[in-house]
Design a protein around this motif. Structure first.
Motif, PDB file in Angstrom:
ATOM      1  N   PRO A 181      66.516  61.424 -26.651  1.00 39.42           N
ATOM      2  CA  PRO A 181      66.082  62.670 -27.297  1.00 39.42           C
ATOM      3  C   PRO A 181      65.892  62.435 -28.790  1.00 39.42           C
ATOM      4  O   PRO A 181      66.490  61.517 -29.366  1.00 39.42           O
ATOM      5  CB  PRO A 181      67.232  63.631 -27.021  1.00 39.42           C
ATOM      6  CG  PRO A 181      68.427  62.736 -26.872  1.00 39.42           C
ATOM      7  CD  PRO A 181      67.923  61.477 -26.220  1.00 39.42           C
ATOM      8  N   THR A 182      65.072  63.265 -29.418  1.00 39.10           N
ATOM      9  CA  THR A 182      64.753  63.065 -30.822  1.00 39.10           C
ATOM     10  C   THR A 182      65.244  64.235 -31.664  1.00 39.10           C
ATOM     11  O   THR A 182      65.513  65.331 -31.155  1.00 39.10           O
ATOM     12  CB  THR A 182      63.235  62.891 -31.010  1.00 39.10           C
ATOM     13  OG1 THR A 182      62.954  62.568 -32.381  1.00 39.10           O
ATOM     14  CG2 THR A 182      62.485  64.167 -30.662  1.00 39.10           C
ATOM     15  N   ASP A 183      65.367  63.993 -32.979  1.00 41.41           N
ATOM     16  CA  ASP A 183      65.655  65.069 -33.915  1.00 41.41           C
ATOM     17  C   ASP A 183      64.569  66.136 -33.805  1.00 41.41           C
ATOM     18  O   ASP A 183      63.447  65.856 -33.361  1.00 41.41           O
ATOM     19  CB  ASP A 183      65.704  64.540 -35.346  1.00 41.41           C
ATOM     20  CG  ASP A 183      66.807  63.515 -35.566  1.00 41.41           C
ATOM     21  OD1 ASP A 183      67.522  63.187 -34.604  1.00 41.41           O
ATOM     22  OD2 ASP A 183      66.939  63.042 -36.707  1.00 41.41           O
ATOM     23  N   ARG A 184      64.881  67.363 -34.259  1.00 43.10           N
ATOM     24  CA  ARG A 184      63.919  68.462 -34.136  1.00 43.10           C
ATOM     25  C   ARG A 184      63.671  69.117 -35.497  1.00 43.10           C
ATOM     26  O   ARG A 184      64.562  69.215 -36.347  1.00 43.10           O
ATOM     27  CB  ARG A 184      64.419  69.542 -33.174  1.00 43.10           C
ATOM     28  CG  ARG A 184      64.900  69.062 -31.818  1.00 43.10           C
ATOM     29  CD  ARG A 184      63.919  68.201 -31.071  1.00 43.10           C
ATOM     30  NE  ARG A 184      62.678  68.885 -30.723  1.00 43.10           N
ATOM     31  CZ  ARG A 184      61.700  68.309 -30.021  1.00 43.10           C
ATOM     32  NH1 ARG A 184      61.836  67.040 -29.617  1.00 43.10           N
ATOM     33  NH2 ARG A 184      60.603  68.976 -29.730  1.00 43.10           N
ATOM     34  N   LEU A 185      62.427  69.570 -35.678  1.00 42.24           N
ATOM     35  CA  LEU A 185      62.029  70.327 -36.859  1.00 42.24           C
ATOM     36  C   LEU A 185      61.555  71.706 -36.422  1.00 42.24           C
ATOM     37  O   LEU A 185      60.655  71.819 -35.580  1.00 42.24           O
ATOM     38  CB  LEU A 185      60.918  69.602 -37.617  1.00 42.24           C
ATOM     39  CG  LEU A 185      60.325  70.343 -38.824  1.00 42.24           C
ATOM     40  CD1 LEU A 185      61.383  70.569 -39.906  1.00 42.24           C
ATOM     41  CD2 LEU A 185      59.132  69.576 -39.394  1.00 42.24           C
ATOM     42  N   PHE A 186      62.143  72.743 -37.008  1.00 40.54           N
ATOM     43  CA  PHE A 186      61.794  74.124 -36.681  1.00 40.54           C
ATOM     44  C   PHE A 186      61.135  74.783 -37.892  1.00 40.54           C
ATOM     45  O   PHE A 186      61.731  74.863 -38.971  1.00 40.54           O
ATOM     46  CB  PHE A 186      63.036  74.913 -36.270  1.00 40.54           C
ATOM     47  CG  PHE A 186      63.654  74.438 -34.981  1.00 40.54           C
ATOM     48  CD1 PHE A 186      63.262  74.968 -33.762  1.00 40.54           C
ATOM     49  CD2 PHE A 186      64.629  73.440 -34.991  1.00 40.54           C
ATOM     50  CE1 PHE A 186      63.823  74.528 -32.573  1.00 40.54           C
ATOM     51  CE2 PHE A 186      65.191  72.991 -33.812  1.00 40.54           C
ATOM     52  CZ  PHE A 186      64.790  73.536 -32.595  1.00 40.54           C
ATOM     53  N   ARG A 187      59.906  75.253 -37.684  1.00 40.06           N
ATOM     54  CA  ARG A 187      59.137  75.882 -38.767  1.00 40.06           C
ATOM     55  C   ARG A 187      59.437  77.368 -38.840  1.00 40.06           C
ATOM     56  O   ARG A 187      59.410  78.084 -37.832  1.00 40.06           O
ATOM     57  CB  ARG A 187      57.638  75.667 -38.545  1.00 40.06           C
ATOM     58  CG  ARG A 187      56.756  76.314 -39.601  1.00 40.06           C
ATOM     59  CD  ARG A 187      55.287  76.044 -39.343  1.00 40.06           C
ATOM     60  NE  ARG A 187      54.437  76.679 -40.331  1.00 40.06           N
ATOM     61  CZ  ARG A 187      53.957  77.911 -40.231  1.00 40.06           C
ATOM     62  NH1 ARG A 187      54.215  78.638 -39.146  1.00 40.06           N
ATOM     63  NH2 ARG A 187      53.201  78.422 -41.181  1.00 40.06           N
ATOM     64  N   ASN A 188      59.733  77.825 -40.044  1.00 41.05           N
ATOM     65  CA  ASN A 188      60.016  79.236 -40.306  1.00 41.05           C
ATOM     66  C   ASN A 188      58.715  80.029 -40.332  1.00 41.05           C
ATOM     67  O   ASN A 188      57.834  79.768 -41.150  1.00 41.05           O
ATOM     68  CB  ASN A 188      60.745  79.356 -41.651  1.00 41.05           C
ATOM     69  CG  ASN A 188      61.319  80.730 -41.904  1.00 41.05           C
ATOM     70  OD1 ASN A 188      60.838  81.735 -41.382  1.00 41.05           O
ATOM     71  ND2 ASN A 188      62.340  80.778 -42.737  1.00 41.05           N
ATOM     72  N   ARG A 189      58.606  80.989 -39.423  1.00 36.05           N
ATOM     73  CA  ARG A 189      57.380  81.797 -39.337  1.00 36.05           C
ATOM     74  C   ARG A 189      57.363  82.963 -40.318  1.00 36.05           C
ATOM     75  O   ARG A 189      56.346  83.642 -40.456  1.00 36.05           O
ATOM     76  CB  ARG A 189      57.225  82.328 -37.911  1.00 36.05           C
ATOM     77  CG  ARG A 189      57.094  81.233 -36.858  1.00 36.05           C
ATOM     78  CD  ARG A 189      56.984  81.822 -35.460  1.00 36.05           C
ATOM     79  NE  ARG A 189      55.814  82.677 -35.323  1.00 36.05           N
ATOM     80  CZ  ARG A 189      55.546  83.416 -34.238  1.00 36.05           C
ATOM     81  NH1 ARG A 189      56.394  83.400 -33.209  1.00 36.05           N
ATOM     82  NH2 ARG A 189      54.465  84.155 -34.176  1.00 36.05           N
ATOM     83  N   ALA A 240      54.354  67.574 -36.225  1.00 39.02           N
ATOM     84  CA  ALA A 240      54.718  66.977 -37.510  1.00 39.02           C
ATOM     85  C   ALA A 240      54.868  65.460 -37.429  1.00 39.02           C
ATOM     86  O   ALA A 240      55.121  64.803 -38.443  1.00 39.02           O
ATOM     87  CB  ALA A 240      56.021  67.590 -38.025  1.00 39.02           C
ATOM     88  N   ARG A 241      54.706  64.903 -36.221  1.00 34.82           N
ATOM     89  CA  ARG A 241      54.784  63.460 -35.985  1.00 34.82           C
ATOM     90  C   ARG A 241      56.141  62.878 -36.367  1.00 34.82           C
ATOM     91  O   ARG A 241      56.231  61.779 -36.934  1.00 34.82           O
ATOM     92  CB  ARG A 241      53.650  62.732 -36.727  1.00 34.82           C
ATOM     93  CG  ARG A 241      52.264  63.158 -36.266  1.00 34.82           C
ATOM     94  CD  ARG A 241      51.162  62.425 -37.008  1.00 34.82           C
ATOM     95  NE  ARG A 241      49.850  62.923 -36.638  1.00 34.82           N
ATOM     96  CZ  ARG A 241      48.713  62.536 -37.197  1.00 34.82           C
ATOM     97  NH1 ARG A 241      48.732  61.611 -38.159  1.00 34.82           N
ATOM     98  NH2 ARG A 241      47.554  63.040 -36.818  1.00 34.82           N
ATOM     99  N   LEU A 242      57.175  63.648 -36.053  1.00 36.31           N
ATOM    100  CA  LEU A 242      58.535  63.181 -36.263  1.00 36.31           C
ATOM    101  C   LEU A 242      59.068  62.613 -34.959  1.00 36.31           C
ATOM    102  O   LEU A 242      59.111  63.304 -33.940  1.00 36.31           O
ATOM    103  CB  LEU A 242      59.437  64.336 -36.718  1.00 36.31           C
ATOM    104  CG  LEU A 242      59.272  64.795 -38.168  1.00 36.31           C
ATOM    105  CD1 LEU A 242      59.982  66.119 -38.385  1.00 36.31           C
ATOM    106  CD2 LEU A 242      59.812  63.737 -39.132  1.00 36.31           C
ATOM    107  N   ARG A 243      59.446  61.353 -34.985  1.00 35.26           N
ATOM    108  CA  ARG A 243      60.015  60.719 -33.810  1.00 35.26           C
ATOM    109  C   ARG A 243      61.184  59.867 -34.267  1.00 35.26           C
ATOM    110  O   ARG A 243      60.996  58.796 -34.854  1.00 35.26           O
ATOM    111  CB  ARG A 243      58.966  59.876 -33.085  1.00 35.26           C
ATOM    112  CG  ARG A 243      59.453  59.247 -31.784  1.00 35.26           C
ATOM    113  CD  ARG A 243      59.786  60.285 -30.737  1.00 35.26           C
ATOM    114  NE  ARG A 243      60.249  59.683 -29.491  1.00 35.26           N
ATOM    115  CZ  ARG A 243      60.851  60.368 -28.520  1.00 35.26           C
ATOM    116  NH1 ARG A 243      61.060  61.672 -28.669  1.00 35.26           N
ATOM    117  NH2 ARG A 243      61.244  59.770 -27.416  1.00 35.26           N
ATOM    118  N   GLU A 244      62.381  60.362 -34.075  1.00 29.82           N
ATOM    119  CA  GLU A 244      63.593  59.672 -34.490  1.00 29.82           C
ATOM    120  C   GLU A 244      64.439  59.431 -33.250  1.00 29.82           C
ATOM    121  O   GLU A 244      65.143  60.318 -32.769  1.00 29.82           O
ATOM    122  CB  GLU A 244      64.359  60.509 -35.516  1.00 29.82           C
ATOM    123  CG  GLU A 244      65.705  59.936 -35.931  1.00 29.82           C
ATOM    124  CD  GLU A 244      65.609  58.518 -36.433  1.00 29.82           C
ATOM    125  OE1 GLU A 244      65.750  57.595 -35.600  1.00 29.82           O
ATOM    126  OE2 GLU A 244      65.393  58.320 -37.638  1.00 29.82           O
TER     127      GLU A 244
END
Length: 581
Positions: free
Chosen positions: A124-132, A144-148
């Motif tokens: 599993p990877t870290d997650r980024l949550f965008r504030n609407r 966001a192309r985040l893959r950790e």
């Protein structure tokens, strides 16, 4: 000032002598009670139990966990399977950033997985949550192309190239990751190019301008030597799996990366005078602890003495924790030190330090007496008894209800994850300060505090932009919490920063707000808490004061900015271009 600190620090060690400046209360301007100094008190503070009456009615904040309705569905998976591995116990970071520069604060949450399987696409990877902007968040990790895929511990957010977009540094087991914000809603892994991989077991990290050249450097705490492919395994006295004691494992030294200004960093830990012979670092905070205008570094170490690296003014640092009274607890014992909060809780103009500890140790609150150094006054101030049966990691000290006096929230949870261990999950703690003592009242401030969790990071942010601080809390193996601040509030001022000569987010800025006879001092610190990053904002609670204030800002560059007749209950964006030259 630096020579005075050094000289009087040795006097503390020899004679326990110090000076305690006075401070003003929130509503009347009367002095907040501060003891005359360590020499004026009995040597054994533990005999003074937390039984004295409240000096005035204590006002409590209110929080409500809204993670589900906000759309933040995230569980940090530590991968435990009954082997009781030490690295299963320390992960769970959280950090706030405005990744798309829309003025709304987004949330980065770390992920673990199965450390013994190594980094791979099935993890599993870290997650980024965008504030609407409407109280809800979208998961934008993939766009966001985040893959950790590494076994993550914590997160440090900072705009290292001053381009106006927040970058992300992730601490991991066996190699860290630096994601450069491309400014188009995506990130690029630049770890190897930037030369900040490290290869060890890192816990917390802090961005700060250590050399005061206008860009952010990076301090990384490193923990124990362990190989997830061949992990250290220990047994209890009954022969059952049990988490290894950190002292039975070799320590990794910390690292300092100095920003070269060209997208690369130079590892300069020893060259800058830092030493770490037996650290096992977990927490870090960068702030000006001796009021000389230079950033210092406080490091909390597990089972060994804390460090306070004092800036010598020549680009180098020297550990002064022992002579200044913040290396050990009040009895001279080394503790299992985890998270750090930095705040001038007694309003004497010097930043105090709170450090969370292991169960059966109680936490430490180091009051800063300025030239007289620090004194652990946890028992005297009401901290000892409520924390003795908790193991805490993350901690935030702030004026959540804006009554002019601070509160604290602490995440709690043990590291011993054996199936039959009764104290693994713990209820979090909430403290309120009445001007003399701290009072624990977690069950008074919201349903969340009635539950039990394996709490780790706490990260503060005004994510709904209403002028008070909300909290993200990471838990192992249960959903992360978003604690919405729903307190009955006093008046307030909120400050955001835009550096020009200094780093863009203004990390290291210090403000002084004069509200009549009362003066509040805060600093935008690097790091603090545990494995966390807060919104780079300062919020000052003014209590009943509703008249104009005088605000003074000292930028890391040394420039000073003064604002007169500032009305309360507003957000100010301070631009360094307006500072005096």
């Amino acid at each position: 000032m630096r020579s005075l600190w050094l000289g009087l620090g040795y006097l503390i060690l020899a004679a326990g002598c110090s000076r305690a400046p006075s401070a003003a209360t929130a509503e009347s301007g009367a002095a907040v009670a501060a003891p005359a100094g360590p020499s004026a008190r009995a040597a054994d503070r533990s005999s003074r139990e937390e039984s004295s009456p409240h000096e005035r009615a204590v006002r409590f904040a209110r929080f409500r966990d809204v993670h589900a309705e906000a759309g933040i569905q995230h569980v940090y998976i530590n991968g435990e399977r009954g082997r009781c591995l030490l690295f299963e116990t320390t992960g769970g970071g959280a950090g706030w950033l405005d990744y798309d520069a829309d003025g709304r604060w987004d949330l980065y949450l770390n992920q673990g997985g199965d450390a013994t399987a190594g980094p791979n696409d099935n993890q599993p990877t870290d997650r980024l949550f965008r504030n609407r902007g409407d109280g809800t968040f979208d998961d934008v990790t993939e766009p966001a192309r985040l893959r950790e895929c590494r076994y993550s511990q914590g997160v440090a957010v900072g705009d290292f190239d001053n381009d106006g977009f927040d970058d992300v540094y992730v601490t991991n087991l066996g190699g860290n990751t630096l994601f450069h914000n491309q400014g188009d809603g995506t990130f690029l892994d630049v770890t190897d190019q930037a030369k900040v991989r490290d290869g060890r077991w890192s816990a917390s990290a802090a961005w700060a301008d250590l050399d005061l050249d206008g860009d952010l450097d990076l301090y990384v705490t490193n923990y124990c030597v362990d190989d997830p492919m061949r992990p250290a395994e220990c047994k209890s006295r009954k022969g059952k799996p049990s988490v290894c004691h950190p002292r039975n494992m070799s320590p990794w030294p910390d690292e300092v990366y100095i920003n070269r200004g060209d997208g690369t960093f130079s590892a300069e830990f020893q060259a800058r005078g830092f030493t770490d012979p037996d650290g096992r670092g977990l927490g870090v905070a960068v702030a000006d602890f001796n009021n000389d205008g230079l950033p210092d570094v406080f490091v909390s170490n597990d089972t060994t003495a804390n460090y306070l690296f004092v800036n010598q003014g020549d680009g180098k640092f020297k550990d002064m924790a022992l002579v200044l009274g913040c290396a050990t607890d009040a009895h001279g014992s080394t503790m299992a030190n985890m998270g750090i909060a930095v705040y001038d809780f007694d309003r004497n103009g010097w930043l105090d330090v709170y450090v969370t500890h292991f169960r059966d140790e109680s936490d430490s609150l180091y009051r800063n007496y300025g030239d007289g150094g620090f004194q652990d006054e946890s028992a005297l101030l009401g901290i000892r008894a409520p924390t003795i049966d908790r193991l805490s990691f993350g901690v935030v000290m702030a004026d959540f209800n804006q009554d002019g006096l601070p509160e604290m929230v602490l995440s709690c949870g043990h590291i011993e994850n054996a199936p039959d261990y009764p104290f693994y999950r713990m209820a979090p703690l909430y403290f309120a300060f009445d001007g003399r003592r701290w009072h624990e009242a977690g069950k008074e401030v919201g349903a969340y505090f009635h539950g039990k969790y394996v709490g780790r990071a706490i990260a503060a942010c005004d994510d709904d932009d209403d002028g008070d601080l909300d909290l993200a809390v990471a838990h192992e193996n249960s959903p992360a919490a978003l604690l919405r601040n729903e307190s009955e509030r006093g008046h307030w001022l909120k400050f955001l920063f835009r550096g020009r000569q200094s780093n863009r987010r203004g990390i290291g800025c210090r403000i002084a707000v004069e509200a009549g006879p009362t003066k509040y001092v805060q600093e935008l610190c690097g790091g603090t808490s545990y494995a966390a990053t807060h919104q780079p904002a300062l919020i000052v609670g003014l209590g009943r004061w509703d008249s104009p204030c005088r605000v003074t800002v000292r930028w890391p560059s040394g420039l000073v900015q003064t604002l007169h007749e500032v009305r309360p209950d507003q957000t100010l964006v301070l631009d360094e271009s307006q500072a005096a030259r």
